[in-house]
Scaffold this motif. Structure first.
Motif, PDB file in Angstrom:
ATOM      1  N   TYR A   3      -3.653   5.456   6.240  1.00  0.00           N
ATOM      2  CA  TYR A   3      -3.221   4.139   6.565  1.00  0.00           C
ATOM      3  C   TYR A   3      -2.213   4.206   7.544  1.00  0.00           C
ATOM      4  CZ  TYR A   3       0.540   4.250   2.870  1.00  0.00           C
ATOM      5  OH  TYR A   3       1.636   4.892   2.317  1.00  0.00           O
ATOM      6  N   ASN A  59       0.273   7.470   7.157  1.00  0.00           N
ATOM      7  CA  ASN A  59       0.239   8.287   6.027  1.00  0.00           C
ATOM      8  C   ASN A  59      -1.283   8.966   5.937  1.00  0.00           C
ATOM      9  OD1 ASN A  59       1.314   8.747   2.898  1.00  0.00           O
ATOM     10  ND2 ASN A  59      -1.073   8.127   2.512  1.00  0.00           N
ATOM     11  N   ASN A  60      -0.897  10.329   5.554  1.00  0.00           N
ATOM     12  CA  ASN A  60      -2.244  11.277   5.756  1.00  0.00           C
ATOM     13  C   ASN A  60      -2.475  11.475   7.312  1.00  0.00           C
ATOM     14  OD1 ASN A  60      -3.025  12.622   3.558  1.00  0.00           O
ATOM     15  ND2 ASN A  60      -4.148  11.104   2.622  1.00  0.00           N
ATOM     16  N   MET A  81       0.720  -1.047   0.100  1.00  0.00           N
ATOM     17  CA  MET A  81       0.167   0.157  -0.151  1.00  0.00           C
ATOM     18  C   MET A  81       0.843   1.185   0.053  1.00  0.00           C
ATOM     19  SD  MET A  81      -3.095   1.197   2.834  1.00  0.00           S
ATOM     20  CE  MET A  81      -4.000  -0.204   2.404  1.00  0.00           C
ATOM     21  N   GLU A  82       0.885   1.942  -1.299  1.00  0.00           N
ATOM     22  CA  GLU A  82       1.659   3.137  -1.212  1.00  0.00           C
ATOM     23  C   GLU A  82       1.054   4.242  -1.652  1.00  0.00           C
ATOM     24  OE1 GLU A  82       4.907   3.205  -0.269  1.00  0.00           O
ATOM     25  OE2 GLU A  82       5.014   1.213   0.046  1.00  0.00           O
ATOM     26  N   GLU A  83      -0.444   4.201  -1.779  1.00  0.00           N
ATOM     27  CA  GLU A  83      -1.309   5.178  -2.432  1.00  0.00           C
ATOM     28  C   GLU A  83      -1.074   6.617  -1.515  1.00  0.00           C
ATOM     29  OE1 GLU A  83      -2.980   1.456  -3.750  1.00  0.00           O
ATOM     30  OE2 GLU A  83      -2.084   2.300  -1.970  1.00  0.00           O
ATOM     31  N   PRO A  84      -0.740   7.712  -2.004  1.00  0.00           N
ATOM     32  CA  PRO A  84      -0.584   9.042  -1.147  1.00  0.00           C
ATOM     33  C   PRO A  84      -1.729   9.497  -0.706  1.00  0.00           C
ATOM     34  CG  PRO A  84       0.040   9.432  -3.367  1.00  0.00           C
ATOM     35  CD  PRO A  84      -0.072   7.981  -3.361  1.00  0.00           C
ATOM     36  N   THR A 120       4.710   3.433   9.752  1.00  0.00           N
ATOM     37  CA  THR A 120       4.386   4.311   8.936  1.00  0.00           C
ATOM     38  C   THR A 120       3.164   4.918   8.985  1.00  0.00           C
ATOM     39  OG1 THR A 120       6.114   3.640   7.290  1.00  0.00           O
ATOM     40  CG2 THR A 120       4.496   5.156   6.601  1.00  0.00           C
ATOM     41  N   LYS A 153       0.947   1.464   8.639  1.00  0.00           N
ATOM     42  CA  LYS A 153       1.839   0.313   8.556  1.00  0.00           C
ATOM     43  C   LYS A 153       2.895  -0.087   9.507  1.00  0.00           C
ATOM     44  CE  LYS A 153       3.255   1.247   4.355  1.00  0.00           C
ATOM     45  NZ  LYS A 153       3.713   0.660   2.813  1.00  0.00           N
TER      46      LYS A 153
END
Length: 323
Positions: free
Chosen positions: A8, A21-22, A1-4, A19, A10
């Motif tokens: 999420y 994100n957002n 899962m790398e969608e910016p 990690t 991780k």
């Protein structure tokens, strides 16, 4: 899962790296992150034990100290725990394990005198003791010093609500088990972060909630867990399920052993477990004979154990106070 554009979290290698994100997270998402930051997979032992009997067992407001029997109990409990830890180390060496020192043992108590004095013998032996206000027992409210007969006569509506849902129901000006669980959230987070062995000395109501969390018990079963004074509960984290065992405390006076509530003699509606006898054994939860271990697997469907109507063994809010 790398969608910016996605939100999420991780985790890598059980906490080595996290990690996020957002940052458009709400309160619950941030609490999840905080919880994950406290997790680790290092082995440690957690022990649960009740405080000793006091000179005024039936009062919540009176912060009574230990009775003579309570002081004897505190010493015997400490000796039994240290003897067990030394025995486990020797057994490991005999099986070919490494000859390494035991992990440090830390002790947590509530701020009430009975728990602090129960830890006094261990403190004198040089062990670290920390007092935590969140570990105070469940508040019985107006039920303090009231007999079951009087509660049934004066508050029949409250009795019916309690028998229908003993985990969430609270008597007037009292706490429910759910309230207690919310109060214990900081303790649970710090317990997850703890890397040393830990002994928690507390009231039975507190031990029920902490045990229920660690052993994945159903909420409906938590108020019926029983912790007699003649044993220490040991919990060891495992890969998928925690393991639980009991350590006997020998040579205690029989009158201080029973769990609470105990010996209710007035008639109560029929239930699958008579008043004062529900234990993790007859509930099918994690409790084993002294010296043995058992792994507990939560119910696959995550459902609740059915509760019979009139199951009033916890009517007295832990016998309103027995410690």
């Amino acid at each position: 899962m790398e969608e910016p554009e996605l939100n999420y979290i991780k985790m890598f290698n059980a906490g080595e790296r996290i990690t996020i994100n957002n940052c458009s997270f709400g309160y619950l998402s941030y609490r999840i992150v905080f919880y994950l930051l406290n997790l680790h997979i290092k082995s440690r032992h957690t022990y649960f034990v009740r405080a000793g009997p006091t000179s005024d067992e039936d009062s919540y407001k009176t912060d009574a100290g230990l009775s003579d029997q309570g002081k004897l109990y505190a010493e015997k409990m400490g000796q039994a725990l240290l003897r067990h830890r030394d025995g486990e180390r020797l057994a490991l060496i005999e099986r070919g394990g490494p000859d390494i020192p035991l992990k440090p043992l830390r002790v947590w108590t509530s701020t009430r005198r009975r728990t602090v004095e129960t830890a006094a013998w261990l403190y004198e032996q040089g062990y670290s003791v920390r007092q935590r206000t969140q570990l105070s027992q469940l508040n019985p409210g107006v039920c303090e010093r009231m007999s079951e007969r009087r509660i049934r006569a004066e508050m029949p509506d409250e009795v019916a609500k309690h028998e229908a849902d003993p985990y969430h129901h609270r008597y007037p000006r009292a706490e429910s088990y759910h309230d207690l669980a919310v109060r214990l959230e900081p303790i649970i987070l710090e317990l997850e972060r703890q890397q040393d062995d830990l002994l928690i000395i507390a009231h039975e109501s507190v031990l029920r909630v902490l045990y229920g969390y660690l052993m994945a018990c159903n909420a409906t079963d938590i108020p019926r867990l029983s912790f007699p004074r003649n044993e220490i509960i040991e919990i060891i984290p495992a890969s998928y399920n925690n393991e639980s065992s009991s350590i006997p405390i020998p040579d205690l006076p029989p009158e201080i052993i029973p769990s609470s509530p105990e010996d209710l003699t007035i008639p109560v509606p029929p239930s699958e477990a008579p008043s004062g006898t529900a234990t993790p054994i007859n509930l099918g939860l994690a409790r084993t004979a002294p010296g043995s271990r058992k792994t507990v697997t939560p119910q696959a469907n995550g459902g609740s154990t059915p509760q019979e109507p009139g199951e009033g063994s916890l009517l007295l809010v832990d016998r309103a106070l027995r410690d």
